[in-house]
Scaffold this active site. Structure first.
Site, PDB file in Angstrom:
ATOM      1  N   ARG A 119       0.826  -1.211   0.000  1.00  0.00           N
ATOM      2  CA  ARG A 119       0.000   0.000   0.000  1.00  0.00           C
ATOM      3  C   ARG A 119       0.862   1.263   0.000  1.00  0.00           C
ATOM      4  O   ARG A 119       1.742   1.418   0.837  1.00  0.00           O
ATOM      5  CB  ARG A 119      -0.932   0.010   1.216  1.00  0.00           C
ATOM      6  CG  ARG A 119      -1.948  -1.120   1.218  1.00  0.00           C
ATOM      7  CD  ARG A 119      -2.724  -1.141   2.529  1.00  0.00           C
ATOM      8  NE  ARG A 119      -3.575  -2.316   2.621  1.00  0.00           N
ATOM      9  CZ  ARG A 119      -4.854  -2.344   2.259  1.00  0.00           C
ATOM     10  NH1 ARG A 119      -5.418  -1.263   1.777  1.00  0.00           N
ATOM     11  NH2 ARG A 119      -5.562  -3.448   2.372  1.00  0.00           N
ATOM     12  N   SER A 232     -22.058 -15.890   8.054  1.00  0.00           N
ATOM     13  CA  SER A 232     -21.471 -14.640   7.572  1.00  0.00           C
ATOM     14  C   SER A 232     -21.345 -14.635   6.057  1.00  0.00           C
ATOM     15  O   SER A 232     -20.884 -15.608   5.456  1.00  0.00           O
ATOM     16  CB  SER A 232     -20.083 -14.459   8.208  1.00  0.00           C
ATOM     17  OG  SER A 232     -19.419 -13.339   7.685  1.00  0.00           O
ATOM     18  N   LYS A 251     -18.798 -21.178  12.968  1.00  0.00           N
ATOM     19  CA  LYS A 251     -19.236 -20.232  11.935  1.00  0.00           C
ATOM     20  C   LYS A 251     -19.408 -20.948  10.610  1.00  0.00           C
ATOM     21  O   LYS A 251     -18.808 -21.996  10.352  1.00  0.00           O
ATOM     22  CB  LYS A 251     -18.217 -19.104  11.773  1.00  0.00           C
ATOM     23  CG  LYS A 251     -16.893 -19.540  11.175  1.00  0.00           C
ATOM     24  CD  LYS A 251     -15.957 -18.359  10.974  1.00  0.00           C
ATOM     25  CE  LYS A 251     -14.651 -18.781  10.298  1.00  0.00           C
ATOM     26  NZ  LYS A 251     -13.867 -19.730  11.083  1.00  0.00           N
ATOM     27  N   SER A 284     -19.099  -2.274   0.015  1.00  0.00           N
ATOM     28  CA  SER A 284     -18.429  -1.048  -0.425  1.00  0.00           C
ATOM     29  C   SER A 284     -17.548  -1.206  -1.646  1.00  0.00           C
ATOM     30  O   SER A 284     -17.322  -0.235  -2.367  1.00  0.00           O
ATOM     31  CB  SER A 284     -17.582  -0.496   0.724  1.00  0.00           C
ATOM     32  OG  SER A 284     -16.562  -1.417   1.085  1.00  0.00           O
ATOM     33  N   HIS A 312     -21.952   1.841   4.722  1.00  0.00           N
ATOM     34  CA  HIS A 312     -21.913   2.523   3.424  1.00  0.00           C
ATOM     35  C   HIS A 312     -23.311   2.864   2.912  1.00  0.00           C
ATOM     36  O   HIS A 312     -23.484   3.119   1.720  1.00  0.00           O
ATOM     37  CB  HIS A 312     -21.159   1.670   2.406  1.00  0.00           C
ATOM     38  CG  HIS A 312     -19.693   1.604   2.685  1.00  0.00           C
ATOM     39  ND1 HIS A 312     -18.797   2.534   2.217  1.00  0.00           N
ATOM     40  CD2 HIS A 312     -18.966   0.723   3.419  1.00  0.00           C
ATOM     41  CE1 HIS A 312     -17.580   2.236   2.632  1.00  0.00           C
ATOM     42  NE2 HIS A 312     -17.658   1.144   3.365  1.00  0.00           N
ATOM     43  N   THR A 356     -21.487   4.092  10.814  1.00  0.00           N
ATOM     44  CA  THR A 356     -20.321   4.938  11.057  1.00  0.00           C
ATOM     45  C   THR A 356     -20.712   6.406  11.068  1.00  0.00           C
ATOM     46  O   THR A 356     -21.694   6.809  10.436  1.00  0.00           O
ATOM     47  CB  THR A 356     -19.245   4.699   9.981  1.00  0.00           C
ATOM     48  OG1 THR A 356     -18.094   5.483  10.280  1.00  0.00           O
ATOM     49  CG2 THR A 356     -19.750   5.105   8.601  1.00  0.00           C
ATOM     50  N   LYS A 359     -18.306   8.548   7.492  1.00  0.00           N
ATOM     51  CA  LYS A 359     -18.498   8.597   6.042  1.00  0.00           C
ATOM     52  C   LYS A 359     -19.555   9.662   5.721  1.00  0.00           C
ATOM     53  O   LYS A 359     -19.243  10.835   5.657  1.00  0.00           O
ATOM     54  CB  LYS A 359     -18.832   7.206   5.518  1.00  0.00           C
ATOM     55  CG  LYS A 359     -17.650   6.245   5.667  1.00  0.00           C
ATOM     56  CD  LYS A 359     -17.928   4.871   5.141  1.00  0.00           C
ATOM     57  CE  LYS A 359     -16.684   4.004   5.113  1.00  0.00           C
ATOM     58  NZ  LYS A 359     -15.939   3.880   6.371  1.00  0.00           N
ATOM     59  N   THR A 389     -11.409   5.499  25.531  1.00  0.00           N
ATOM     60  CA  THR A 389     -11.707   6.905  25.812  1.00  0.00           C
ATOM     61  C   THR A 389     -12.846   7.387  24.918  1.00  0.00           C
ATOM     62  O   THR A 389     -12.900   7.074  23.730  1.00  0.00           O
ATOM     63  CB  THR A 389     -10.458   7.768  25.578  1.00  0.00           C
ATOM     64  OG1 THR A 389      -9.435   7.342  26.484  1.00  0.00           O
ATOM     65  CG2 THR A 389     -10.751   9.243  25.820  1.00  0.00           C
ATOM     66  N   THR A 474      -7.965  -6.194  -0.053  1.00  0.00           N
ATOM     67  CA  THR A 474      -9.282  -5.556   0.011  1.00  0.00           C
ATOM     68  C   THR A 474     -10.247  -6.214  -0.960  1.00  0.00           C
ATOM     69  O   THR A 474     -11.436  -6.369  -0.665  1.00  0.00           O
ATOM     70  CB  THR A 474      -9.159  -4.055  -0.287  1.00  0.00           C
ATOM     71  OG1 THR A 474      -8.185  -3.479   0.603  1.00  0.00           O
ATOM     72  CG2 THR A 474     -10.486  -3.343  -0.092  1.00  0.00           C
TER      73      THR A 474
END
Length: 570
Positions: A119, A232, A251, A284, A312, A356, A359, A389, A474
């Site tokens: 990356r 999943s 799973k 996404s 998303h 989220t 976004k 925190t 990804t």
């Protein structure tokens, strides 16, 4: 050797008291010292332990532990044998080379460079007053950003910024601690009330990111619900995959959006077996969309909980930006506003929704929304919430303002959809391959990691356009792509510039076009004669609505401040 044996007999209690043992040792005087020491019940035991530890990864530290055992066992003797064993351990610790940590790091990085998955980060500094422009290292080196997840451009919205400034001036930069210790405040309560209202749930809980939220909730479910089985989707986000690993429970991975296979897997277990179906609304990297209603049907049929990631989708779908689950009953939610429709909606059927703030809502953070009991349970048991925190007050105030603003601005979602359609149609006319989907994502298929990186570099260096190449891990190898995300700020003029630039890149690099993928039989819906296109989630009628068509209660809503995250008082 004779003198060593005589001296040892005076010191070692075993040799001093056992005549037979003394004779055995004398018989072995020509053998090596370890063989002799093995005859001793004290040193023999210590050496056995040392051999066991030495075979483990802990090496030197384990050998030291063996010495400690030997020392304890022979505490009544001041023998030279003990000193010899200690010296042997020290010799082992100092002569062996340490593990080559840096070599491992270098080797792994070299592999990523070799397979083109390494990356490279671009220095992109997005400009609030010139959106969607950004500057690179030098402030006069400006580019147009086409791959941000700031889908509604709310990070630069002046109302959001003003709220954050005022909160910062009054309450300072940080929260001061965890929610349990000095970090629980009105900003958290107000934000969670907004989120619960958005998704029409009894409560919500804010995390530092949705990665943490997904990991914390899924892992907690697996750890606390005995014999839970998780189902999943194979394209679920890394945060959900990590959460499933941390759940340490059974799973099953079902093929992407393959509900027939999902049902086959669910049917393997009695209805009484606890189950969780984990999936996303909008995926996404491909833009594909889950059939939430049918998944809820299966969940109810087989006794499963549903975990829906709307990361998303929030801000982009539904009359109020609650996501695809809200969009499934668009008209009913539009007419009800922040109230609930008179029937059980798809959003009601989903047990827990995560999203989220980083976004569409333009700030940072994540959350889960669900029943009062679920939220209190997560609050009470999830380490990812308890020991983190709290988000800064200004961030939470800004996120709450962004949610309020977008809820009453239907036009933001509509403009984003129109700009997406304009880009998709234009690229189709050029034969540039866009993976078909019904959402706002524009994934342009390249199919090669090196070429995807080159395409991104040419766009940046020649055309001053920033689109990040998406490579493994990804996306799967051989499906590398450029991921384009139009916003309300990406006008048709900017889109025309983008499409001209992509045409140049495709011609320069001789990248495969739709016809080339057709000749190969198609890939991911591109050039696939058997692909059945899905209609866009937004209908033409929905795109003609105005902000005035929303219920008045969304503009000046009275939102009850929930106390779920303060602790439920029975």
């Amino acid at each position: 050797m004779e003198s060593v044996i005589r001296s040892s007999a005076k010191i070692c209690p075993f040799m001093h008291s056992a005549t037979g043992s003394m004779q055995s040792v004398k018989a072995l005087k020509n053998a090596n010292l370890p063989a002799i020491a093995q005859q001793c019940p004290f040193m023999g035991k210590a050496m056995e332990q040392r051999r066991g530890y030495a075979s483990s990864a802990s090496g030197a530290s384990a050998a030291a532990a063996a010495t400690a055992t030997a020392s304890t066992s022979a505490s009544n003797s001041n023998s030279s044998v003990e000193a010899s064993a200690s010296a042997d351990v020290v010799d082992h610790a100092t002569k062996e080379a340490s593990f080559d940590y840096q070599g491992l790091f270098d080797s792994d990085l070299a592999k990523k460079r070799m397979d083109k998955s390494y990356r490279f980060f671009n220095n992109i500094n997005r400009l609030a007053k010139e959106f969607p422009m950004a500057h690179r290292k030098l402030e006069d080196d400006k580019v147009t950003v086409w791959c941000s997840n700031d889908y509604l451009a709310l990070s630069k919205n002046q109302e959001v910024i003003e709220v954050m400034k005022k909160t910062l001036d009054k309450y300072g930069a940080g929260a001061g601690g965890t929610r349990n210790i000095a970090g629980h405040n009105k900003h958290a309560l107000q934000l969670e009330a907004e989120l619960a209202t958005l998704h029409k749930k009894e409560g919500a809980l804010v995390f530092s990111s949705c990665f943490v939220a997904n990991d914390a909730v899924i892992s907690l479910l697996g750890q606390k619900i005995k014999d839970l089985v998780i189902f999943s989707d194979e394209l679920n986000h890394a945060s959900m995959i990590v959460g499933i690993k941390h759940a340490s429970t059974k799973k099953h991975i079902f093929k992407h959006n393959n509900l027939d296979q999902l049902e086959e897997l669910l049917a393997m277990y009695p209805k009484s077996t606890p189950k969780l179906i984990a999936f996303e609304s909008v995926y996404s990297m491909s833009g594909s969309v889950a059939d939430i209603d049918k998944i809820c049907d299966l969940a109810e049929k087989y006794g499963a909980l549903t975990f829906l990631d709307e990361v998303h989708a929030v801000g982009l779908y539904g009359p109020h930006g609650a996501g695809v689950a809200e969009h499934c009953n668009f008209d009913a939610h539009r007419k009800a506003g922040i109230a609930s429709p008179e029937f059980r909606t798809v959003m009601d059927r989903v047990d827990m929704i995560t999203g989220t703030l980083g976004k569409s809502f333009g700030t940072v953070g994540g959350y889960v929304a669900g029943s009062l009991q679920l939220i209190d349970w997560v609050r009470s048991y999830a380490p990812g919430f308890i020991f983190t925190t709290t988000l800064p007050p200004a961030v939470m105030a800004g996120a709450a303002e962004a949610i309020r603003y977008q809820r009453s601005h239907l036009d933001l979602r509509q403009d984003q959809q129109r700009h997406t359609t304009y880009v998709k149609d234009g690229l189709a006319d050029l034969g540039i391959p866009v993976m078909p989907n019904p959402s706002h994502i524009v994934p342009v298929l390249v199919g090669n990691p090196h070429l995807a990186k080159q395409a991104s570099d040419i766009l940046m260096d020649k055309h001053r356009i920033y689109v990040q190449a998406i490579n493994f891990p990804t996306v799967a190898r051989g499906t590398e792509r450029l991921r384009i995300t139009p916003t309300p700020g990406h006008t048709n003029d900017l889109s025309d510039i983008l499409m001209d630039a992509l045409e140049d890149v495709w011609s320069t690099l001789q990248l495969p076009r739709v016809r080339d993928w057709e000749a190969q039989g198609g890939l991911l819906g591109v050039g696939d004669p058997n692909h059945v296109p899905q209609p866009n989630l937004w209908t033409k009628d929905q795109l003609t609505l105005t902000n005035n068509d929303l219920h008045p209660n969304v503009k000046q809503p009275i939102i009850e401040q929930l106390e779920v995250s303060s602790g439920i008082r029975y």
